[in-house]
Design an enzyme around this catalytic site. Structure first.
Site, PDB file in Angstrom:
ATOM      1  CE1 TYR A  23      -3.336   3.335   0.567  1.00 32.37           C
ATOM      2  CE2 TYR A  23      -1.904   3.136   2.437  1.00 32.37           C
ATOM      3  CZ  TYR A  23      -3.023   3.792   1.665  1.00 32.37           C
ATOM      4  OH  TYR A  23      -3.764   4.884   1.459  1.00 32.37           O
ATOM      5  CD  GLU A  24       3.365   3.115   4.422  1.00 30.61           C
ATOM      6  OE1 GLU A  24       4.481   2.202   4.687  1.00 30.61           O
ATOM      7  OE2 GLU A  24       2.658   3.429   5.528  1.00 30.61           O
ATOM      8  CD  GLU A  83       8.262   1.360  12.477  1.00 31.76           C
ATOM      9  OE1 GLU A  83       9.301   0.607  11.475  1.00 31.76           O
ATOM     10  OE2 GLU A  83       8.330   1.093  13.436  1.00 31.76           O
ATOM     11  CE1 TYR A  86      -2.917  -2.267   4.430  1.00 34.89           C
ATOM     12  CE2 TYR A  86      -3.262  -5.030   5.718  1.00 34.89           C
ATOM     13  CZ  TYR A  86      -3.067  -3.996   4.563  1.00 34.89           C
ATOM     14  OH  TYR A  86      -3.665  -4.371   3.107  1.00 34.89           O
ATOM     15  CB  VAL A  87      -7.746  -1.677   8.692  1.00 36.35           C
ATOM     16  CG1 VAL A  87      -8.677  -2.393   9.110  1.00 36.35           C
ATOM     17  CG2 VAL A  87      -7.262  -1.218   9.973  1.00 36.35           C
ATOM     18  N   GLY A  93     -13.420   1.456   7.369  1.00 32.07           N
ATOM     19  CA  GLY A  93     -14.317   2.134   7.519  1.00 32.07           C
ATOM     20  C   GLY A  93     -15.607   1.118   9.647  1.00 32.07           C
ATOM     21  N   GLY A  95     -13.705   0.546  12.166  1.00 28.83           N
ATOM     22  CA  GLY A  95     -14.079   1.100  13.856  1.00 28.83           C
ATOM     23  C   GLY A  95     -12.217   0.292  14.078  1.00 28.83           C
ATOM     24  N   GLY A  97      -9.659   0.766  12.912  1.00 28.43           N
ATOM     25  CA  GLY A  97      -7.998   1.856  13.129  1.00 28.43           C
ATOM     26  C   GLY A  97      -8.599   1.956  14.743  1.00 28.43           C
ATOM     27  CE1 TYR A 131      -3.465   6.635  12.263  1.00 31.96           C
ATOM     28  CE2 TYR A 131      -2.306   8.382  10.820  1.00 31.96           C
ATOM     29  CZ  TYR A 131      -2.399   7.136  11.400  1.00 31.96           C
ATOM     30  OH  TYR A 131      -2.403   6.176  10.783  1.00 31.96           O
TER      31      TYR A 131
END
Length: 157
Positions: A23-24, A83, A86-87, A93, A95, A97, A131
């Site tokens: 993903y990153e 560190e 991840y979801v 969506g 909840g 995370g 965040y």
């Protein structure tokens, strides 16, 4: 549901670390093995800790967080450095995370830790907005530096 990770979770944690790296846009950098994670999380002297988010209906792992203790010389107490959080996309969506971060905040409060910190890629707007909605503040005046690979070896030689 959020629970503390167990030895049996190492393969799914490893898989989600790789999903997060993908993903990153940095899958090629994700070199950790299951054995390395097992040692870091459950070895003789654990260096890191993890929690698993499970789907409320199926009980299947849908997310995780991996963290370790840091220390503030200014405050004189430990804190938590997150560190990885991840979801899996299909569970976002729901909840999970927020529940993982809530658990880490609970641990901080319970143990007297005064900071919960993490880094986020500057292009990751969905996470940044998430965040900020929780009340987290960016530390824009600080720049992260890192030594790796040849530079680390050169300095350490």
């Amino acid at each position: 549901m959020i629970r503390t990770a167990t030895h049996a979770d190492v393969p799914v944690i490893h898989a989600m670390v790789r999903e997060l790296a993908d993903y990153e846009k940095a899958l090629h950098e994700a070199r950790a093995t299951e054995e390395q994670l097992r040692e870091a999380l459950f070895g003789e002297r654990p260096a890191a800790f993890a929690h698993i988010a499970e789907d409320d209906t199926t009980g299947e792992p849908v997310g995780f967080c991996l963290w370790f203790l840091n220390f503030s010389t200014w405050r004189g107490v430990h804190g938590i450095y997150l560190e990885d959080l991840y979801v899996r996309p299909e569970a976002r969506g729901g909840g999970h995370g927020k529940a993982l971060l809530t658990e880490l905040a609970r641990i901080c409060v319970e143990r007297g830790y005064e900071r919960l910190e993490w880094s986020v890629l500057d292009w990751n707007e969905p996470s940044i907005n998430f965040y900020k909605a929780l009340g987290a503040a960016p530390q824009d005046e600080w720049t992260v530096y890192r030594l790796t690979d040849e530079a680390l070896a050169r300095l350490g030689s």
